[in-house]
Design a protein around this motif. Sequence first.
Motif, PDB file in Angstrom:
ATOM      1  N   THR A  97       0.783  -1.318   0.179  1.00  0.00           N
ATOM      2  CA  THR A  97      -0.107   0.224   0.104  1.00  0.00           C
ATOM      3  C   THR A  97       0.873   1.265   0.027  1.00  0.00           C
ATOM      4  OG1 THR A  97      -0.307  -0.201   2.540  1.00  0.00           O
ATOM      5  CG2 THR A  97      -2.125  -1.100   1.130  1.00  0.00           C
ATOM      6  N   GLN A  98       2.130   1.213   0.300  1.00  0.00           N
ATOM      7  CA  GLN A  98       2.889   2.376   0.427  1.00  0.00           C
ATOM      8  C   GLN A  98       3.197   2.662  -0.995  1.00  0.00           C
ATOM      9  OE1 GLN A  98       6.992   1.441   1.843  1.00  0.00           O
ATOM     10  NE2 GLN A  98       7.346  -0.213   0.192  1.00  0.00           N
ATOM     11  N   GLU A  99       3.874   3.860  -1.281  1.00  0.00           N
ATOM     12  CA  GLU A  99       4.488   4.077  -2.671  1.00  0.00           C
ATOM     13  C   GLU A  99       3.416   4.301  -3.580  1.00  0.00           C
ATOM     14  OE1 GLU A  99       8.942   3.348  -3.274  1.00  0.00           O
ATOM     15  OE2 GLU A  99       8.307   1.790  -2.520  1.00  0.00           O
ATOM     16  N   GLN A 100       2.227   4.512  -3.418  1.00  0.00           N
ATOM     17  CA  GLN A 100       1.338   4.423  -4.318  1.00  0.00           C
ATOM     18  C   GLN A 100       1.620   5.288  -5.632  1.00  0.00           C
ATOM     19  OE1 GLN A 100      -2.899   4.428  -3.547  1.00  0.00           O
ATOM     20  NE2 GLN A 100      -2.711   3.259  -1.830  1.00  0.00           N
ATOM     21  N   GLY A 101       1.270   4.682  -6.854  1.00  0.00           N
ATOM     22  CA  GLY A 101       1.630   5.537  -8.149  1.00  0.00           C
ATOM     23  C   GLY A 101       3.122   5.094  -8.350  1.00  0.00           C
ATOM     24  N   SER A 102       4.092   4.306  -7.743  1.00  0.00           N
ATOM     25  CA  SER A 102       5.345   3.628  -8.154  1.00  0.00           C
ATOM     26  C   SER A 102       5.048   2.245  -8.625  1.00  0.00           C
ATOM     27  CB  SER A 102       6.323   3.826  -7.132  1.00  0.00           C
ATOM     28  OG  SER A 102       7.450   3.036  -7.248  1.00  0.00           O
ATOM     29  N   THR A 103       5.681   1.801  -9.673  1.00  0.00           N
ATOM     30  CA  THR A 103       5.610   0.402  -9.904  1.00  0.00           C
ATOM     31  C   THR A 103       6.435  -0.541  -9.568  1.00  0.00           C
ATOM     32  OG1 THR A 103       7.122   1.089 -11.897  1.00  0.00           O
ATOM     33  CG2 THR A 103       4.759   1.175 -12.428  1.00  0.00           C
ATOM     34  N   VAL A 104       7.362   0.091  -8.699  1.00  0.00           N
ATOM     35  CA  VAL A 104       8.165  -0.490  -7.840  1.00  0.00           C
ATOM     36  C   VAL A 104       8.041  -0.185  -6.348  1.00  0.00           C
ATOM     37  CG1 VAL A 104      10.753  -1.076  -7.477  1.00  0.00           C
ATOM     38  CG2 VAL A 104      10.040  -0.736  -9.837  1.00  0.00           C
ATOM     39  N   LYS A 105       7.959  -1.257  -5.539  1.00  0.00           N
ATOM     40  CA  LYS A 105       7.956  -0.816  -4.146  1.00  0.00           C
ATOM     41  C   LYS A 105       9.250  -1.446  -3.378  1.00  0.00           C
ATOM     42  CE  LYS A 105       3.428  -0.538  -4.515  1.00  0.00           C
ATOM     43  NZ  LYS A 105       2.741   0.887  -4.297  1.00  0.00           N
ATOM     44  N   HIS A 106       9.746  -0.471  -2.583  1.00  0.00           N
ATOM     45  CA  HIS A 106      10.878  -0.421  -2.074  1.00  0.00           C
ATOM     46  C   HIS A 106      10.726  -0.692  -0.360  1.00  0.00           C
ATOM     47  CE1 HIS A 106      11.387   2.118  -5.626  1.00  0.00           C
ATOM     48  NE2 HIS A 106      12.685   1.614  -5.619  1.00  0.00           N
ATOM     49  N   TRP A 107      11.609  -1.610  -0.020  1.00  0.00           N
ATOM     50  CA  TRP A 107      11.327  -1.966   1.363  1.00  0.00           C
ATOM     51  C   TRP A 107      12.769  -1.965   2.169  1.00  0.00           C
ATOM     52  CZ3 TRP A 107       7.121  -1.960   4.080  1.00  0.00           C
ATOM     53  CH2 TRP A 107       7.222  -2.234   5.367  1.00  0.00           C
ATOM     54  N   ASN A 108      13.088  -0.891   2.993  1.00  0.00           N
ATOM     55  CA  ASN A 108      14.420  -1.167   3.597  1.00  0.00           C
ATOM     56  C   ASN A 108      14.219  -2.067   4.828  1.00  0.00           C
ATOM     57  OD1 ASN A 108      15.493   0.741   2.040  1.00  0.00           O
ATOM     58  ND2 ASN A 108      14.479   2.717   3.160  1.00  0.00           N
ATOM     59  N   PHE A 109      14.977  -3.119   4.763  1.00  0.00           N
ATOM     60  CA  PHE A 109      15.050  -4.051   5.943  1.00  0.00           C
ATOM     61  C   PHE A 109      16.185  -3.970   6.735  1.00  0.00           C
ATOM     62  CE2 PHE A 109      16.365  -8.659   6.886  1.00  0.00           C
ATOM     63  CZ  PHE A 109      15.683  -8.708   7.995  1.00  0.00           C
ATOM     64  N   ASN A 110      16.162  -3.303   7.967  1.00  0.00           N
ATOM     65  CA  ASN A 110      17.173  -3.427   8.956  1.00  0.00           C
ATOM     66  C   ASN A 110      17.760  -4.839   9.383  1.00  0.00           C
ATOM     67  OD1 ASN A 110      17.332  -0.574   8.994  1.00  0.00           O
ATOM     68  ND2 ASN A 110      16.406  -0.574  11.463  1.00  0.00           N
ATOM     69  N   VAL A 111      19.005  -4.908   8.716  1.00  0.00           N
ATOM     70  CA  VAL A 111      19.474  -6.344   8.887  1.00  0.00           C
ATOM     71  C   VAL A 111      19.929  -6.304  10.563  1.00  0.00           C
ATOM     72  CG1 VAL A 111      20.917  -8.179   8.301  1.00  0.00           C
ATOM     73  CG2 VAL A 111      19.829  -6.740   6.572  1.00  0.00           C
ATOM     74  N   SER A 112      19.377  -6.811  11.512  1.00  0.00           N
ATOM     75  CA  SER A 112      19.513  -6.702  12.776  1.00  0.00           C
ATOM     76  C   SER A 112      20.918  -7.554  13.155  1.00  0.00           C
ATOM     77  CB  SER A 112      18.525  -6.977  13.900  1.00  0.00           C
ATOM     78  OG  SER A 112      18.841  -7.133  15.171  1.00  0.00           O
ATOM     79  N   THR A 113      21.433  -6.916  14.095  1.00  0.00           N
ATOM     80  CA  THR A 113      22.991  -7.594  14.586  1.00  0.00           C
ATOM     81  C   THR A 113      22.480  -8.823  15.442  1.00  0.00           C
ATOM     82  OG1 THR A 113      23.079  -6.070  16.475  1.00  0.00           O
ATOM     83  CG2 THR A 113      24.246  -5.720  14.517  1.00  0.00           C
TER      84      THR A 113
END
Length: 227
Positions: free
Chosen positions: A105-121
């Motif tokens: 549902t984020q970035e409406q209007g964008s054909t590519v959804k970007h998701w920032n994943f914090n790679v936890s220690t």
Amino acid sequence: MHPTLVCFAALLAAASSGVHAQTLVNGQVFTNGLAIVDAPAPGSPMHAGSVTQVAIDISGDGHLDQSASIPGSGKSTRFDSLEIYLVSYQTKQNITVSNGTELLTQEQGSTVKHWNFNVSTCIPAGNYNLTFYEASHIDNQPYFAITAYPVTVQNDNPSGACTNGTNALQDFPQASSPPPQSPWLIGTTIATQPLPTATGNAASSQSIVTSSAMSVIALGALLVLLC
Ligand SMILES: *[C@@H]1O[C@H](CO)[C@@H](O)[C@H](O)[C@H]1NC(C)=O
Ligand SMILES: *[C@@H]1O[C@H](CO)[C@@H](O)[C@H](O)[C@H]1NC(C)=O
Ligand SMILES: *[C@@H]1O[C@H](CO)[C@@H](O)[C@H](O)[C@H]1NC(C)=O
Ligand SMILES: *[C@@H]1O[C@H](CO)[C@@H](O)[C@H](O)[C@H]1NC(C)=O
Ligand SMILES: *[C@@H]1O[C@H](CO)[C@@H](O)[C@H](O)[C@H]1NC(C)=O
């Protein structure tokens, strides 16, 4: 190409994909569902303490209307849900990368959804699968596709067991009901490459396979019989 070579290359592709079929075309991972993953590339290292960006084309490379990516759209071909987990049977982890509906549902209007994943220690170093769970409809038929491809986690300073974002690790293989192949590859002439292993060693052969309505991957079982 000699038929035996085609056979061998196709078998390699089928073998490296396991039961969760996926096809690497021009650097994009075509899942067996509607999603096309642009990043990270198969075999990528993920560094604990840093962010890994997951990028997913939800337009079928331009074939699917924006609105079809929003759960509940009622379109005949549509996403119902898309969740991502970082899973390892080696380190016995199942870490949430993205759950719920926010990714779609984020970035409406964008054909590519970007998701920032914090790679936890807290995530142990080792081999993992980035695993996509997609519920969708294609021409009003319901499907549930699981797509897993290898990545590694590098972690020089592990901080102890994760206390959040963890899930029960389910047995392999998991039940799914995917369409026979990515709908975006039907009728195309595709150049497939076996996916690299988690250590980044791509199988050396690259095959150009002409397939009309056939998936090289789905043909794996048939090829075992024929080869
Ligand atoms: C990744 O998934 C494949 C099947 O697709 C499985 O055979 C392999 O054990 C998994 N790797 C890890 C590290 O869990
Ligand atoms: C990821 O970590 C950064 C700091 O390292 C923080 O600012 C950010 O809010 C975190 N994002 C999420 C989704 O937890
Ligand atoms: C998402 O995952 C977190 C952590 O695993 C969990 O607490 C939460 O209930 C999940 N949310 C949904 C909508 O599944
Ligand atoms: C747990 O939550 C913290 C704070 O939101 C976050 O930085 C960390 O990445 C999460 N751990 C996992 C494994 O997702
Ligand atoms: C990982 O956890 C999620 C959330 O519980 C679940 O839907 C998924 O099937 C799990 N995958 C594995 C391989 O355990």
